[in-house]
Structures are given as structure tokens and as C-alpha cells.
Motif scaffolding. Structure first.
Motif, short mmCIF file in Angstrom:
data_model
loop_
_atom_site.label_atom_id
_atom_site.label_comp_id
_atom_site.label_asym_id
_atom_site.label_seq_id
_atom_site.Cartn_x
_atom_site.Cartn_y
_atom_site.Cartn_z
N ARG A 297 0.83 -1.21 0.00
CA ARG A 297 0.00 0.00 0.00
C ARG A 297 0.86 1.25 0.00
N ASN A 298 1.90 1.27 0.80
CA ASN A 298 2.73 2.47 0.92
C ASN A 298 3.70 2.62 -0.24
N ARG A 299 4.17 1.52 -0.77
CA ARG A 299 5.01 1.60 -1.98
C ARG A 299 4.20 2.20 -3.13
N ALA A 300 2.97 1.72 -3.29
CA ALA A 300 2.12 2.23 -4.38
C ALA A 300 1.80 3.71 -4.17
N ALA A 301 1.50 4.09 -2.93
CA ALA A 301 1.17 5.50 -2.66
C ALA A 301 2.38 6.39 -2.93
N PHE A 302 3.57 5.93 -2.56
CA PHE A 302 4.79 6.71 -2.82
C PHE A 302 5.00 6.89 -4.32
N LEU A 303 4.84 5.82 -5.09
CA LEU A 303 5.02 5.92 -6.54
C LEU A 303 3.97 6.82 -7.16
N ASP A 304 2.72 6.73 -6.68
CA ASP A 304 1.68 7.63 -7.19
C ASP A 304 2.04 9.09 -6.91
N GLY A 305 2.54 9.34 -5.70
CA GLY A 305 2.95 10.70 -5.35
C GLY A 305 4.12 11.17 -6.18
N TYR A 306 5.06 10.28 -6.46
CA TYR A 306 6.23 10.65 -7.26
C TYR A 306 5.80 11.07 -8.67
N VAL A 307 4.88 10.31 -9.26
CA VAL A 307 4.39 10.67 -10.60
C VAL A 307 3.56 11.95 -10.53
#
Length: 465
Positions: free
Chosen positions: A406-416
Motif C-alpha cells: 500500500r505504501n510503496r504504491a502510494a509513494f510511486l503515485d505521489g512521485y508521478v
């Protein structure tokens, strides 16, 4: 003789890098008097010789005719006789590590504020910056390789104990980003430097102290603990379907904001420093380097062998890339312990690069995906390190995987969302950086914390690689 006192003392310090090997001799390369008095303050650059090799260290030497109880833990030894130039002469002085003496450490701020030169030591401050020299200091005790002094709630001064000739990458980065008024960094105020081997060399950096902030690692662990503490059964005795999103301390929103901040920092780094591209042949050589390190790791840690096929498949996708790879200045050692959450946003710290690497490598251009991979691995560590040595680890593993995902995906979404680019080709390279980092972690844990080796090994069992 002072050199003999230093030789007996320096090997016991946590920041000394030559532990486990006898010290052949110690010599003093430079000795600058900053304060002639009682107490007095001298700045030393000390060479330590071991097995024919030489390392240099920075020591702030305090001298007192009488040592108060509060400083006895910092005692180096009894030194004398010694006479300061234009200062008192004594037959016997107590020599001690002056970073612990709040009566002497204000001199560091005082000298920065006035751009002083004391012998070969130069104190500098940034233009248009005023430094409050009245603040009392306190030594932070958690560091292994440096010593940091906190002045009130305003400044933190990091002294580099082991010295490597050259300007520290962190000083380069934070001053360049400060000139651009970049967000997500701690304001720099000044630094201390000298010349080693004819090269300007950073001795210390003073920055804004983020007194009302929280360490990213600690915040993440609080979220993980909340998740692990949730019951396994509902109020009717039935199994409870618990996810990371259900936990009261859900961290995904912070992970998203951290991704945005990371993308902005990468944008600012690309604007402040030169950029380049890696040609296709060099990309293939990078993949070959990943494979060589994997082979060495498997030879040392046999548990890796069953995962070689998975890892090799990831590396092979990098070899199939047909486009150049953009490179720029990056953080270089990016993880949750390098970021702080203030009242308003995330701040990135410690742009020194990976400890132990030569300065040339720490300054080298790299793909920003290397930083992204480091943070993704840090989420895995946050999710699983609390499971080490727990008897109920197996039952909590699904929660750990869910929190990390969940947090890996949220971080990647934020990065994009923050402007960071992750194309399909970038995704292949990102996975390769992750695998390479996890391989390194397996070797590190096998050497230092064998019960933790399962944390990085879990990365190779994740589906979708």
C-alpha cells in the motif's frame, strides 16, 4: 605527549573507522588555536596509521586546568606543559573532546558568523545569513561516523570526524538548492573547511534544526505497530479481514506526499547541476555489474540461490532497453531515516551519498530511480523489521506485505503526481535497482544481523516482478 593520549583515546570512539586493528601511531597534521584561555580550544587534524594505511580525523581539543564532572566522560588525558600563544601557560592541562563543552562550542557559530580564519581552518557563512551566537549546544548521541551539535532549537552543526579530501556532497547540494529557494531541504547557514592534500575539504556544516518534526522511519513504524496491534477476530469470534487501510495510523497519505516531495527534489537537483544520459552500451554494462554482484552475493549467502532466476529475469529486462537513460545528481542513500516530517511537509536530509564510497562516486550522476528504489526498499524494511524474532511473525506476514504494498504504491503515485517520470522502460530499471539493493541488503544482514536476512529475501518472493 599529546599524540600518545590521542592514540589511546581515539580507538574507543564510536566514530573511529579502524576498530579491530591496532594503531601503529598517531600524528598531528594541523593544530589551530581558536580560543586561548582556560578553557582553551584547539582544532586538530590527526592522522592515524594502521597496517601501513592512513586515515585522518577531526578533533576539537579542549584544555582546562580543572575538569568539571560534566566533562569527565570526554577526557582524553592529562597533557602538559603547554602554553597558548597570548594565553595562559600551565604545567598540566586536562585534554578532552570539546564538542561536549557548551562553554567552548559557541565559538563555532561565532567564527562562522564572522567568516574567521584560524590557521588553516576557515569558517564561512552563506551570504545574507545572520547567525545567533548566543545559543547553548547539546551533542546528539545516535550517530556512528559524525558528531552533531544542536544549538537551542535553531541550528544543527554536523562535524565530520573521518576526513576525506574534497568538498562534502551535502554542502554542494544544500547550498545549490538553497540558492534556488528549493523547498524540502533544511536551510544551510555556514560551514567549516580546511585544505587536505591541497584540496578544500569540508569539516562541518551548519543547517536549520527541525525541532518540531518527526523522523520518517519512526512515523512509519508507528503505523506498522498500529496495524499489527489490530485483533485477528471480530466481536463475534470470526476471523477479521484486516488491511493496512483499516489501521488507525494508515501511512499511505504521508507516503504519497513523500513521493511528491521526492519528485520535486529531483527536479531541483536536475536544475541546479549538470545532467547527462547513459548510452545503451553503458546500460548493458550496468546490468552486467548487477550480475557480478549477484554472483558474489550467492557465493556468500546460499539462501539467495533459489531466487537467482527471478533476479536474473529483472536484470535481463534492463539489457533489453533500447533508449538512453537520463542521469543527474541524486541523493544516493535515500530511505525513511533520511526524511523528516515537519508541520507543513517533508524535508530531505543528508545528501552525502552512500557512506564509505569515494567522493567521486557519491558525486557521480545516476538515475533518480536509484533514490526511488531505495525508498521502496525502506518501506519493506519498515513493514517487516518488527517481525524479526517474533513468534507470531508468520501470522503477521500478510499484514506486513499489505502495508508495504500500500505504501510503496502510494509513494510511486505521489512521485508521478509530483512530476517524476516512470515510463515502462523506467519501470524495468526501477525493478533492477530494487533487486540490486535487496541483494546488497541480504549480504549485509547475513554479515551483521543474521536473524534479519528474511527481510530482504522477501523482496524476491513478491509477485509481479
Amino acid at each position: 605527549m599529546l599524540e600518545e593520549l590521542l592514540a589511546a583515546w581515539i580507538g574507543r570512539q564510536r566514530w573511529f573507522g579502524g576498530k579491530g586493528r591496532p594503531i601503529d601511531r598517531v600524528s598531528i597534521d594541523s593544530d589551530a588555536t581558536i580560543e586561548a584561555g582556560d578553557p582553551g580550544l584547539r582544532h586538530l587534524v590527526v592522522s592515524v596509521w594502521q597496517d601501513g594505511t592512513r586515515d585522518r580525523y577531526q578533533v576539537l581539543l579542549g584544555l582546562r586546568s580543572d575538569l568539571p564532572d560534566r566533562l569527565k566522560h570526554a577526557l582524553i588525558g592529562v597533557h602538559g606543559p603547554y602554553a597558548f600563544q597570548d594565553g595562559p601557560s600551565r604545567d598540566e592541562w586536562y585534554a578532552y573532546d570539546a564538542v561536549h563543552d557548551h562553554e567552548l562550542t559557541p565559538w563555532l557559530l561565532e567564527c562562522m558568523g564572522r567568516n574567521c580564519d584560524w590557521g588553516t581552518v576557515r569558517f564561512r557563512h552563506l551570504p545574507d545569513v545572520e547567525i545567533d551566537t548566543s545559543l547553548r549546544s547539546l551533542v546528539l548521541g545516535a550517530e556512528q561516523s559524525n558528531t552533531s551539535l544542536v544549538y537551542g532549537d535553531t541550528y544543527i552543526c554536523k562535524l565530520f570526524r573521518r576526513l576525506v579530501p574534497g568538498v562534502n556532497p551535502e554542502l554542494e547540494v544544500i547550498t545549490a538548492l538553497a540558492e534556488r529557494h528549493a523547498p524540502h531541504i533544511a536551510q544551510p547557514y555556514g560551514w567549516v573547511e580546511t585544505d587536505l592534500d591541497g584540496t578544500p575539504t569540508t569539516l562541518a556544516i551548519t543547517q536549520e534544526f527541525l525541532s518540531n518534526s518527526n523522523d520518517g522511519w519512526d512515523l512509519a513504524l508507528t503505523s506498522v505497530r498500529d496495524l499489527y496491534a489490530m485483533p485477528f477476530e471480530d466481536g463475534y469470534g470470526e476471523p477479521a479481514a484486516v488491511t493496512a487501510a483499516d489501521a488507525g495510523g494508515d501511512f499511505a497519505g504521508e507516503s504519497f506526499r513523500l513521493g511528491c516531495a521526492t519528485a520535486r527534489v529531483h527536479h531541483e537537483l536536475a536544475a541546479a547541476f549538470p545532467t547527462d544520459v547513459i548510452e545503451i552500451p553503458e546500460v548493458k554494462r550496468m546490468a552486467e555489474g548487477f550480475r557480478r554482484r549477484l554472483a558474489r552475493a550467492v557465493a556468500e549467502v546460499p539462501e539467495l540461490r533459489e531466487h537467482v532466476g527471478t533476479i536474473e529475469a529483472v536484470y535481463h529486462r534492463v539489457e533489453e532497453l533500447t533508449a538512453e537513460v537520463p542521469v543527474q545528481r541524486v541523493h544516493g542513500d535515500y530511505h525513511l531515516g533520511q526524511v523528516m516530517r515537519t508541520n507543513t511537509d517533508w524535508v530531505v536530509l543528508d545528501f552525502e551519498g552512500e557512506p564509505g564510497q569515494p567522493l567521486s562516486e557519491r558525486r557521480a550522476l545516476s538515475s533518480p530511480l536509484r533514490d526511488v528504489a531505495g525508498m521502496l526498499r525502506s518501506f519493506d524494511y519498515a513493514a517487516r523489521h518488527l517481525l524479526a524474532d517474533r513468534p507470531d511473525a508468520a501470522s503477521l506476514e500478510p499484514r506486513a506485505e499489505d502495508w508495504a504494498a500500500r505504501n510503496r504504491a502510494a509513494f510511486l503515485d505521489g512521485y508521478v503526481d509530483g512530476g517524476g517520470a516512470i515510463s515502462p522502460a523506467d519501470s524495468a530499471l526501477l525493478k533492477a535497482f530494487e533487486m540490486a539493493k535487496a541483494v546488497y541488503e541480504v549480504v549485509y544482514e547475513a554479515r551483521n544481523r543474521p536473524t534479519w536476512v528474511g527481510i530482504p529475501l522477501a523482496a524476491f518472493r513478491r509477485t509481479g516482478l
